[in-house]
Design a protein around this motif. Structure first.
Motif, PDB file in Angstrom:
ATOM      1  N   ALA A   1     -51.890  -8.574   0.172  1.00  0.00           N
ATOM      2  CA  ALA A   1     -50.730  -7.942   0.802  1.00  0.00           C
ATOM      3  C   ALA A   1     -49.475  -8.752   0.499  1.00  0.00           C
ATOM      4  CB  ALA A   1     -50.955  -7.850   2.309  1.00  0.00           C
ATOM      5  N   PRO A   2     -48.295  -8.150   0.698  1.00  0.00           N
ATOM      6  CA  PRO A   2     -47.058  -8.887   0.455  1.00  0.00           C
ATOM      7  C   PRO A   2     -47.044 -10.224   1.198  1.00  0.00           C
ATOM      8  CG  PRO A   2     -46.568  -6.570   0.761  1.00  0.00           C
ATOM      9  CD  PRO A   2     -48.033  -6.751   1.080  1.00  0.00           C
ATOM     10  N   THR A   3     -46.731 -11.274   0.427  1.00  0.00           N
ATOM     11  CA  THR A   3     -46.731 -12.642   0.937  1.00  0.00           C
ATOM     12  C   THR A   3     -45.437 -13.315   0.519  1.00  0.00           C
ATOM     13  OG1 THR A   3     -49.129 -12.753   0.631  1.00  0.00           O
ATOM     14  CG2 THR A   3     -47.972 -14.858   0.784  1.00  0.00           C
ATOM     15  N   LEU A   4     -44.786 -13.991   1.464  1.00  0.00           N
ATOM     16  CA  LEU A   4     -43.569 -14.730   1.137  1.00  0.00           C
ATOM     17  C   LEU A   4     -43.979 -16.045   0.489  1.00  0.00           C
ATOM     18  CD1 LEU A   4     -40.484 -14.697   1.251  1.00  0.00           C
ATOM     19  CD2 LEU A   4     -40.653 -15.921   3.419  1.00  0.00           C
ATOM     20  N   THR A   5     -43.486 -16.268  -0.723  1.00  0.00           N
ATOM     21  CA  THR A   5     -43.842 -17.462  -1.483  1.00  0.00           C
ATOM     22  C   THR A   5     -42.875 -18.605  -1.167  1.00  0.00           C
ATOM     23  OG1 THR A   5     -42.407 -16.970  -3.367  1.00  0.00           O
ATOM     24  CG2 THR A   5     -44.631 -15.980  -3.375  1.00  0.00           C
ATOM     25  N   PRO A   6     -43.247 -19.827  -1.526  1.00  0.00           N
ATOM     26  CA  PRO A   6     -42.326 -20.953  -1.331  1.00  0.00           C
ATOM     27  C   PRO A   6     -41.041 -20.816  -2.135  1.00  0.00           C
ATOM     28  CG  PRO A   6     -44.557 -21.755  -1.734  1.00  0.00           C
ATOM     29  CD  PRO A   6     -44.562 -20.263  -1.975  1.00  0.00           C
ATOM     30  N   TRP A   7     -41.050 -19.979  -3.179  1.00  0.00           N
ATOM     31  CA  TRP A   7     -39.839 -19.777  -3.982  1.00  0.00           C
ATOM     32  C   TRP A   7     -39.049 -18.563  -3.493  1.00  0.00           C
ATOM     33  CZ3 TRP A   7     -44.754 -20.376  -5.829  1.00  0.00           C
ATOM     34  CH2 TRP A   7     -45.447 -19.214  -6.201  1.00  0.00           C
ATOM     35  N   GLN A   8     -39.316 -18.135  -2.248  1.00  0.00           N
ATOM     36  CA  GLN A   8     -38.555 -17.088  -1.561  1.00  0.00           C
ATOM     37  C   GLN A   8     -38.617 -15.739  -2.255  1.00  0.00           C
ATOM     38  OE1 GLN A   8     -37.324 -17.732   1.625  1.00  0.00           O
ATOM     39  NE2 GLN A   8     -38.624 -19.489   1.142  1.00  0.00           N
ATOM     40  N   SER A   9     -39.816 -15.370  -2.681  1.00  0.00           N
ATOM     41  CA  SER A   9     -40.076 -14.079  -3.290  1.00  0.00           C
ATOM     42  C   SER A   9     -41.196 -13.433  -2.475  1.00  0.00           C
ATOM     43  CB  SER A   9     -40.502 -14.316  -4.741  1.00  0.00           C
ATOM     44  OG  SER A   9     -40.842 -13.117  -5.371  1.00  0.00           O
ATOM     45  N   LEU A  10     -41.068 -12.159  -2.175  1.00  0.00           N
ATOM     46  CA  LEU A  10     -42.119 -11.441  -1.459  1.00  0.00           C
ATOM     47  C   LEU A  10     -43.011 -10.775  -2.494  1.00  0.00           C
ATOM     48  CD1 LEU A  10     -43.168 -10.720   1.368  1.00  0.00           C
ATOM     49  CD2 LEU A  10     -41.825  -8.614   1.209  1.00  0.00           C
ATOM     50  N   ASN A  11     -44.232 -11.279  -2.647  1.00  0.00           N
ATOM     51  CA  ASN A  11     -45.121 -10.864  -3.730  1.00  0.00           C
ATOM     52  C   ASN A  11     -46.387 -10.217  -3.196  1.00  0.00           C
ATOM     53  OD1 ASN A  11     -43.210 -12.471  -4.973  1.00  0.00           O
ATOM     54  ND2 ASN A  11     -44.662 -13.525  -6.271  1.00  0.00           N
ATOM     55  N   ALA A  12     -46.837  -9.161  -3.893  1.00  0.00           N
ATOM     56  CA  ALA A  12     -48.110  -8.506  -3.593  1.00  0.00           C
ATOM     57  C   ALA A  12     -48.897  -8.418  -4.886  1.00  0.00           C
ATOM     58  CB  ALA A  12     -47.881  -7.105  -3.024  1.00  0.00           C
ATOM     59  N   ARG A  13     -50.221  -8.394  -4.774  1.00  0.00           N
ATOM     60  CA  ARG A  13     -51.089  -8.286  -5.951  1.00  0.00           C
ATOM     61  C   ARG A  13     -51.934  -7.029  -5.842  1.00  0.00           C
ATOM     62  NH1 ARG A  13     -52.768 -12.844  -8.872  1.00  0.00           N
ATOM     63  NH2 ARG A  13     -51.094 -14.358  -8.870  1.00  0.00           N
ATOM     64  N   LEU A  14     -52.103  -6.356  -6.992  1.00  0.00           N
ATOM     65  CA  LEU A  14     -52.903  -5.141  -7.042  1.00  0.00           C
ATOM     66  C   LEU A  14     -53.681  -5.071  -8.345  1.00  0.00           C
ATOM     67  CD1 LEU A  14     -49.683  -4.078  -6.071  1.00  0.00           C
ATOM     68  CD2 LEU A  14     -51.283  -2.497  -5.043  1.00  0.00           C
ATOM     69  N   ASP A  15     -54.819  -4.399  -8.306  1.00  0.00           N
ATOM     70  CA  ASP A  15     -55.519  -3.993  -9.515  1.00  0.00           C
ATOM     71  C   ASP A  15     -55.152  -2.535  -9.714  1.00  0.00           C
ATOM     72  OD1 ASP A  15     -56.766  -6.400 -10.208  1.00  0.00           O
ATOM     73  OD2 ASP A  15     -58.407  -6.056  -8.808  1.00  0.00           O
ATOM     74  N   ALA A  16     -54.576  -2.232 -10.865  1.00  0.00           N
ATOM     75  CA  ALA A  16     -53.962  -0.930 -11.111  1.00  0.00           C
ATOM     76  C   ALA A  16     -54.648  -0.198 -12.263  1.00  0.00           C
ATOM     77  CB  ALA A  16     -52.475  -1.144 -11.418  1.00  0.00           C
ATOM     78  N   PRO A  17     -54.309   1.081 -12.450  1.00  0.00           N
ATOM     79  CA  PRO A  17     -54.884   1.838 -13.566  1.00  0.00           C
ATOM     80  C   PRO A  17     -54.695   1.138 -14.906  1.00  0.00           C
ATOM     81  CG  PRO A  17     -53.798   3.336 -12.064  1.00  0.00           C
ATOM     82  CD  PRO A  17     -53.467   1.928 -11.594  1.00  0.00           C
ATOM     83  N   ALA A  18     -55.559   1.475 -15.839  1.00  0.00           N
ATOM     84  CA  ALA A  18     -55.624   0.898 -17.181  1.00  0.00           C
ATOM     85  C   ALA A  18     -56.083  -0.553 -17.126  1.00  0.00           C
ATOM     86  CB  ALA A  18     -54.301   1.039 -17.930  1.00  0.00           C
ATOM     87  N   ASP A  19     -56.816  -0.890 -16.064  1.00  0.00           N
ATOM     88  CA  ASP A  19     -57.383  -2.232 -15.902  1.00  0.00           C
ATOM     89  C   ASP A  19     -56.332  -3.334 -15.935  1.00  0.00           C
ATOM     90  OD1 ASP A  19     -60.037  -1.348 -15.596  1.00  0.00           O
ATOM     91  OD2 ASP A  19     -60.247  -1.174 -17.775  1.00  0.00           O
TER      92      ASP A  19
END
Length: 144
Positions: free
Chosen positions: A112-130
């Motif tokens: 899920a969206p996570t605030l990083t130490p470099w002040q970016s809100l990042n989320a990770r997903l596995d998406a179509p086309a692998d």
């Protein structure tokens, strides 16, 4: 960057294209074009059912990271090692909303969206086309 004569040197590379083979071309195209919102730049069809669509993903960069950096980013964003050798990252205006849209369209949420130490809100997903992707929203710049 200037050349030896003091004139501005023209970059050797003008564009970065990432070419992805998608078994389900239609589903992948719909996901990246309609749901993620990458505008179609051009498309072509050829003999034998060959199809390609070039989507505009904005400014492109090539981020080179050593193994320690890759592990650190995975730990910060996901809490464990998950990224393959190549991961695509898309800057968006609202990470939470775009993440929800992509999950609704069939992407698997990895983190899920996570605030990083470099002040970016990042989320990770596995998406179509692998593809393993990061969505990131810049929240502010750290002072150097």
């Amino acid at each position: 960057m200037d050349d030896a004569t003091g004139n501005e040197a023209k970059p050797r590379v003008r564009q970065l294209r990432v070419v992805v083979e998608a078994e389900d071309y239609g589903a992948a195209l719909a996901f990246y074009r309609e749901v993620l919102g990458l505008p179609e730049q051009e498309s072509y069809a050829a003999d034998g059912g060959a199809l390609v669509t070039i989507l505009d993903a904005g400014r492109a960069t090539l981020e080179i990271a050593n193994p320690a950096q890759k592990r650190m980013i995975d730990e910060v964003e996901v809490g464990r090692q998950v990224a393959p050798h190549i991961r695509l990252a898309f800057e968006v205006g609202d990470t939470a909303a775009v993440t929800a849209d992509l999950v609704d369209a069939g992407a698997a949420l990895v983190a899920a969206p996570t605030l990083t130490p470099w002040q970016s809100l990042n989320a990770r997903l596995d998406a179509p086309a692998d593809l393993h992707i990061t969505l990131f929203e810049e929240r502010g710049r750290l002072e150097s």
